[in-house]
Design an enzyme around this catalytic site. Structure first.
Site, short mmCIF file in Angstrom:
data_model
loop_
_atom_site.label_atom_id
_atom_site.label_comp_id
_atom_site.label_asym_id
_atom_site.label_seq_id
_atom_site.Cartn_x
_atom_site.Cartn_y
_atom_site.Cartn_z
NE ARG A 162 -4.37 18.72 10.73
CZ ARG A 162 -4.39 19.59 11.74
NH1 ARG A 162 -3.54 20.60 11.74
NH2 ARG A 162 -5.26 19.45 12.71
CE LYS A 207 1.25 5.18 -7.99
NZ LYS A 207 1.10 3.93 -8.78
CD GLU A 235 9.87 -2.08 -10.51
OE1 GLU A 235 9.45 -1.64 -11.59
OE2 GLU A 235 9.11 -2.45 -9.59
CE LYS A 271 8.12 5.38 -10.41
NZ LYS A 271 8.05 4.47 -9.29
CD GLU A 318 -1.20 4.42 -11.33
OE1 GLU A 318 -0.22 4.63 -10.61
OE2 GLU A 318 -1.81 3.35 -11.37
NE ARG A 334 3.06 7.05 -10.74
CZ ARG A 334 3.47 7.62 -9.65
NH1 ARG A 334 3.07 8.84 -9.36
NH2 ARG A 334 4.27 7.01 -8.80
CG ASN A 381 0.58 0.13 -12.28
OD1 ASN A 381 1.39 0.37 -11.38
ND2 ASN A 381 -0.49 0.87 -12.47
CG HIS A 395 4.18 -3.50 -10.66
ND1 HIS A 395 5.08 -3.61 -11.70
CD2 HIS A 395 4.87 -2.94 -9.63
CE1 HIS A 395 6.27 -3.15 -11.30
NE2 HIS A 395 6.16 -2.74 -10.05
CG HIS A 414 1.72 -5.05 -6.30
ND1 HIS A 414 1.30 -3.76 -6.51
CD2 HIS A 414 3.05 -4.97 -6.08
CE1 HIS A 414 2.34 -2.95 -6.43
NE2 HIS A 414 3.40 -3.66 -6.18
CG HIS A 423 8.66 -5.13 -5.96
ND1 HIS A 423 7.29 -5.16 -5.94
CD2 HIS A 423 9.01 -4.24 -6.93
CE1 HIS A 423 6.82 -4.32 -6.85
NE2 HIS A 423 7.84 -3.75 -7.45
N1 GLY Z 1 7.34 5.52 -4.71
C1 GLY Z 1 7.14 4.76 -5.85
C2 GLY Z 1 6.25 5.41 -6.85
O1 GLY Z 1 5.78 6.52 -6.64
O2 GLY Z 1 5.98 4.83 -7.88
#
Ligand code: GLY
Length: 362
Positions: A131, A153, A195, A237, A247, A251, A255, A258, A262, A272
């Protein structure tokens, strides 16, 4: 005797500086539930100061392990196959089995040492194992240093759907050791620059100009120039994520490129960087039509200068279908990131029917 001892000390200190003597910049950033420690200009060996070896498990991949074997001596290490195709549930199962075999418990810290696939898997496993256990990252690719390791993320792909399963949970620490870049192939530098150019497009016009004035090899050759560019991007970032960790608003700007990127990344097995570069190109063209953006040509030229693809032939219908599954959408619309000017990204809600029409023109 004293002289010999003195000489010996000199030799020792020249060969192996004390870990605590290393030049290093530490900065703390506070997110919603935790503070993350960032160690810039650091060295891999410093992680010993952050986590005792006996309570740590490093997760890395074959490539990083083979190139830096010595660094992993004495550490519990799980070595995975490299590549985005392994950022899947089966790999997570393998890691969990190995953690159980190593006796990892709630006091264990996982350390992801690698590129974005490794940091994603490590963060995700750390979030679900027992957990949730502590974790940190040592990003080894340019892309991981400026993007993938930052923001919390972490997740895995499901078929062509990128990052479809995962969570947002911050690491305890991020350690930046730019010496890993020495062995990085050119294609990986290009990947990272996608990026970096994204950050310049949405947030930092001055960095856009800096990138225009230089070329990729300048950063490969000049360690200081590369380190300052990395720190600048880490801060861009981080600032965005600290302001909107989950987000809800700003945030989303990250993207840029993206949404389409993606969709085509796993469809065509692109890197990527390649995928989002194509995504940024079409988003810049869309910005020209929808936002009177005047810098589309400059964006395309900069991407090409750094060896990235721009205009490409792709199955627009299939890409659109995958994009409909994007996490950033509701039933009828999607938030597309466009540019108002260089250095200023904006969130543009677009109806799917509208977007479908636009895609037909690509
Ligand atoms: N790990 C990438 C992000 O949080 O954007």
């Amino acid at each position: 005797m004293t002289y010999v001892f003195y000489l010996l000390c000199l030799c020792v200190s020249k060969k192996a500086p004390l870990i605590s003597d290393l030049p290093m910049k530490k900065k703390n950033f506070t997110f919603s539930t935790t503070t993350v420690q960032y160690y810039f200009d650091s060295e891999f060996s410093y992680i010993e100061k952050l986590v005792p070896k006996e309570t740590a498990v490093i997760i890395t991949d074959d490539n990083v392990f083979a190139k830096h074997k010595k660094k992993f001596k004495g550490w519990n290490t799980i070595v995975l196959k490299p590549g985005e195709e392994y950022k899947i549930q089966q790999t997570v199962d393998v890691v969990i089995d190995q953690l159980l075999a190593l006796g990892a418990d709630r006091k264990t810290t996982l350390i992801g040492v690698g590129g974005g696939v490794i940091t994603d898997i490590t963060g995700y496993v750390a979030g679900i194992y027992m957990r949730g256990i502590r974790f940190g990252f040592v990003p080894t690719s340019l892309l991981a240093m400026v993007d993938a390791s930052i923001g919390g993320k972490n997740g895995i792909d499901v078929g062509v759907y990128k990052n479809m399963v995962g969570l947002i949970r911050q690491p305890a620490f991020l350690l930046f050791d730019t010496s890993f870049l020495k062995t990085l192939p050119k294609s990986e530098w290009q990947n990272g620059f996608a990026e970096i150019i994204k950050h310049a497009c949405i947030k930092d016009a001055a960095m856009f100009r800096l990138l225009q004035q230089h070329k990729l090899s300048d950063f490969q050759k000049d360690k200081k120039l590369a380190a300052s560019l990395i720190e600048r991007n880490v801060l861009i970032k981080t600032k965005v994520v600290v302001g909107d960790e989950f987000e809800q608003g700003a945030r989303k700007l990250l993207n840029y490129g993206h949404t389409l990127g993606h969709a085509i990344e796993n469809m065509y097995e692109l890197s990527h960087g390649q995928a989002i570069s194509i995504g940024m190109t079409y988003a810049a063209i869309m910005s020209q039509h929808l936002k009177h953006f005047k810098g589309a040509e400059e964006v395309v030229n900069l991407l090409e200068k750094y060896g990235l693809p721009t205009f490409a032939e792709f199955d627009t219908q299939k890409a659109f279908k995958i994009l409909m599954m994007d996490k950033k959408k509701d039933n009828v619309s999607i938030n597309y990131i466009l540019l108002e000017k260089i250095g200023k990204g904006v969130i543009q809600p677009l109806l799917f029917v509208q977007l479908q029409e636009i895609f037909k023109q690509f």
